[in-house]
Design an enzyme around this catalytic site. Structure first.
Site, short mmCIF file in Angstrom:
data_model
loop_
_atom_site.label_atom_id
_atom_site.label_comp_id
_atom_site.label_asym_id
_atom_site.label_seq_id
_atom_site.Cartn_x
_atom_site.Cartn_y
_atom_site.Cartn_z
N GLY A 63 0.83 -1.20 0.00
CA GLY A 63 0.00 0.00 0.00
C GLY A 63 0.86 1.24 0.00
O GLY A 63 2.09 1.18 0.05
N GLY A 92 0.83 5.52 1.40
CA GLY A 92 0.18 6.59 2.14
C GLY A 92 0.86 7.91 1.89
O GLY A 92 1.63 8.07 0.95
N GLY A 136 4.81 7.69 1.87
CA GLY A 136 5.53 6.71 1.09
C GLY A 136 4.80 5.38 1.04
O GLY A 136 3.64 5.27 1.43
N VAL A 159 4.62 0.93 1.44
CA VAL A 159 4.96 -0.18 2.32
C VAL A 159 5.10 -1.44 1.48
O VAL A 159 4.24 -1.73 0.63
CB VAL A 159 3.88 -0.37 3.41
CG1 VAL A 159 4.27 -1.51 4.35
CG2 VAL A 159 3.66 0.91 4.19
N ASP A 174 -3.86 8.71 16.39
CA ASP A 174 -4.37 8.35 15.06
C ASP A 174 -4.92 6.93 15.08
O ASP A 174 -4.68 6.15 14.16
CB ASP A 174 -3.27 8.50 14.01
CG ASP A 174 -3.85 8.58 12.59
OD1 ASP A 174 -5.04 8.93 12.46
OD2 ASP A 174 -3.12 8.30 11.63
#
Length: 685
Positions: free
Chosen positions: A359, A361, A364, A366, A475
């Site tokens: 994925g 975000g 950057g 992963v 978060d």
């Protein structure tokens, strides 16, 4: 005498001394390996290879692992009638190795001392272990409690009694001011022959300061008749304990040093090592341990040898290192042992191929990878050299110190051409991918969802209360909850986390960053964050797990624009009207226990109350989830913090807007989506 004869004579003496030294340390190990006292319960037995035994084995291994890193933990495994609850506590001054060794021994001993017993309590010098099929977590009762006393008497009983009361009261005050509820102390100038008296008190960390005060003070004020005039004694209890001696028995320096004017003693006191302790039950039922007999036989025979090697023993004795205070830069430099080479990560991820991409975000991508030893890893590759590096440092400093089964484990860092964090790979990806998909949602039956709620609560409790550093995540959301192979939840992404000092309870920021919809209103509106703002996010997660609905999107109600709107209009009304089960995720069908769902819903509503002081702490949440005997308060109407709240607010009125709301909106009116201001990965590792 010839040189060869002298050599043989010297060799013989050396072998003799080594043999005596081996005997001394063997006897010490024997004593240390024995429980101080044990109590086997009366709540029934289980059979070999039964479900209860399987649950008990899981519980014991979990307790040993978690408590060795945090010093204290509670765990519940299984459902009634095979429910088993447990807690493990290590003495506050012992290190991780000593703690783990003690709890591993306790786990093994519990199966031998109380075979096939559904309940057991074992006290050791370094640790305490308890498990039961009855719900006891959250209890403040100190029963059963055991008295252990030294057989030697003091030379000045009246003065000793006054100093002991002074020492224990002062040490108790020190302990109740600590999050760990543990303290050690010493008072000087008892007598010329025995100048110092040493003391220790400890409570289970979930006790409040007043509960700890009441429990410990009941152990020594007044001192039990059995212990009056004795050179040393201790009381072992279910939730609190205390000990005092004329010699130092704890590791490291005391947390409290006191002194009084010297008075002469009438006669020297006998060495404490020569006097074996006696034990009597103070309450409850138990069996007297054989430790006193072993001590009475072994110690006198090696006392003389002990004196010979006293200096060696003192030198070899392991002491807990003094606390070290580092700057953030020093913390970064201290992680050289977990540095990864860029070349290693390139090979592991096939040079960060798209096929291995999990994925991407805001900071950057992963990637999944395999180390040479076959271990699966997830590599968080930070592309933004500015904010990305700041996030890396923040996450590295915080997460490297955390070890808990409900937190994603940080394995290392790469600081070469590109900045990367390396984590354990979590195969079932993130909670949101399962929870909000109609087909994958079927993979989350109620038992699994209940386990996920409990696991998130325990991970958050560890961050807030049980770890050595107090951390506010800031978060917490479904995409930051990863699921392992057994669907156990692991909290991830600490890029926004904040470290609190020991006495700090809240902070304020001028730049609100996070995921809208999970933000507590006081954080979204005024930038104020605390443990209670994490509790708010947890409440949103609980409601998502129960309903299977996102905190954004369309709902049946025309006015509901996010989950909190939905809760305030529909869930709140249905819960208040006794029809709360109508909001349960339809994919669950009727395969759930209604009382558990209602309890979780009530806890979720408590967590999303508007006033932070009305929200429970994570300690209370964990107790409410793990014990049906703990009452759940009636929540007030939930906070309303929907996107609709900001639609008509002028942008120039920045005081009414979260600072982070302006980052994506520019000069437009703000109608924010839940993830627009998130800087976390949108996909799992």
């Amino acid at each position: 005498m010839s040189p060869s004869t002298n050599f043989r004579h010297s060799l013989f003496l050396l072998l003799l001394l080594l043999l005596l030294l081996l005997l001394l340390f063997s006897s010490t190990s024997l004593i240390a390996a024995q429980p101080l006292y044990d109590v086997c319960g009366t709540t029934g037995n289980f059979t070999a290879n039964s479900t209860y035994q399987t649950n008990l084995n899981r519980l014991l291994s979990t307790l040993s692992l978690n408590a060795s890193t945090s010093g204290f933990t509670t765990t519940t495994v299984g459902q009634v009638p095979n429910l088993v609850m447990g807690l493990a506590l290590c003495r506050g001054d012992v290190n991780t190795t000593e703690c783990r060794g003690c709890l591993d021994t306790a786990s093994q001993d519990s199966q031998q001392i109380c075979p096939f017993n559904r309940e057991a309590i074992l006290w050791y010098d370094f640790c305490f272990l308890r498990f039961s099929n009855q719900r006891f977590l959250g209890s403040t009762s100190n029963d059963p409690s055991i008295l252990l006393g030294n057989t030697a008497n003091v030379s000045s009983p009246q003065r000793f009694s006054r100093l002991l009361n002074f020492l224990l009261n002062s040490t108790l005050n020190n302990a109740t001011g600590s999050d760990t509820r543990f303290a050690t102390g010493e008072v000087s100038n008892y007598t010329a022959e025995n100048p110092t008296v040493y003391g220790l008190v400890q409570c289970l960390p979930y006790l409040s300061a007043s509960q700890c005060q009441q429990c410990v003070r009941g152990l020594f004020d007044p001192l039990p008749t059995f212990l009056e005039g004795r050179q040393g004694g201790r009381v072992l209890g279910a939730v609190c304990t205390m000990r005092y001696e004329l010699y130092s028995f704890f590791e490291g320096a005391p947390t409290l040093r006191l002194t009084v004017p010297l008075e002469n003693a009438t006669s020297p006191a006998a060495p404490p090592a020569a006097a074996p302790p006696l034990a009597v039950p103070a309450s409850g039922q138990g069996k007297k341990n054989v430790t006193g007999t072993v001590l009475a036989i072994v110690i006198p025979s090696v006392t003389a040898i002990s004196l010979i090697f006293l200096i060696c023993i003192c030198y070899w004795r392991r002491r807990k290192p003094a606390p070290q205070y580092e700057t953030e830069a020093e913390k970064i430099m201290s992680v050289e042992s977990i540095l990864f080479d860029l070349s290693t990560l390139q090979v592991a991820t096939a040079f960060f191929s798209e096929d291995n991409k999990l994925g991407e975000g805001g900071f950057g991508a992963v990637y999944k990878g395999f180390l040479p030893n076959g271990q699966e890893i997830a590599v968080k590759k930070l592309l933004n050299a500015g904010q990305g590096l700041a996030e890396l440092k923040n996450e590295l400093v915080l997460v490297a110190k955390l070890q808990h089964r409900n937190l994603v484990k940080l394995l290392g860092v790469c600081l070469e051409e590109e900045k990367m964090l390396i984590y354990e790979y979590v195969p079932n990806r993130s909670l949101d991918l399962h929870l909000f998909d109609p087909e994958r949602g079927k993979e989350l039956p109620w038992g699994t969802r209940y386990k996920i709620i409990n696991g998130i609560a325990q991970g958050l409790l560890y961050l807030h209360e049980e770890s050595q550093i107090k951390i506010i995540h800031r978060d917490l959301k479904a995409s930051n909850i990863l699921l392992d192979a057994e669907m156990n939840p692991k909290i991830s992404d600490f890029g926004l986390a904040k470290l609190f000092d020991g006495d700090q309870t809240q902070g304020t920021t001028n730049r609100v960053i996070g995921t809208f919809g999970y933000m507590a209103p006081e954080y979204a509106m005024h930038g104020k964050f605390s443990m209670k703002s994490d509790v708010f996010s947890f409440g949103v997660l609980v409601l998502e797990v129960l309903t299977g609905r996102k905190n954004s999107g369309s709902y049946d109600s025309e006015t509901a624009e996010d989950l909190l709107s939905f809760v305030s209009i529909e869930a709140w009304e249905k819960w208040s009207g006794g029809a709360a089960l109508e909001i349960v995720d339809p994919v669950l069908g009727d395969e759930y226990r209604g009382s558990d769902v209602l309890r979780c819903l009530q806890i979720g509503l408590l967590c999303v109350q508007e006033n932070p002081s009305d929200r429970p702490s994570m300690i209370t949440v964990d107790l409410m989830l793990s014990s049906e005997t703990v009452s759940v308060q009636t929540p007030s109407k939930p906070a309303f913090c929907g996107a609709k709240s900001f639609k008509d607010v002028p942008v120039s009125d920045s005081s009414a807007l979260p600072v982070g709301a302006l980052e994506k909106s520019g000069t437009r009116s703000v109608a924010m989506s839940p993830n627009e201001v998130s800087i976390s990965e949108l996909e799992p590792r």
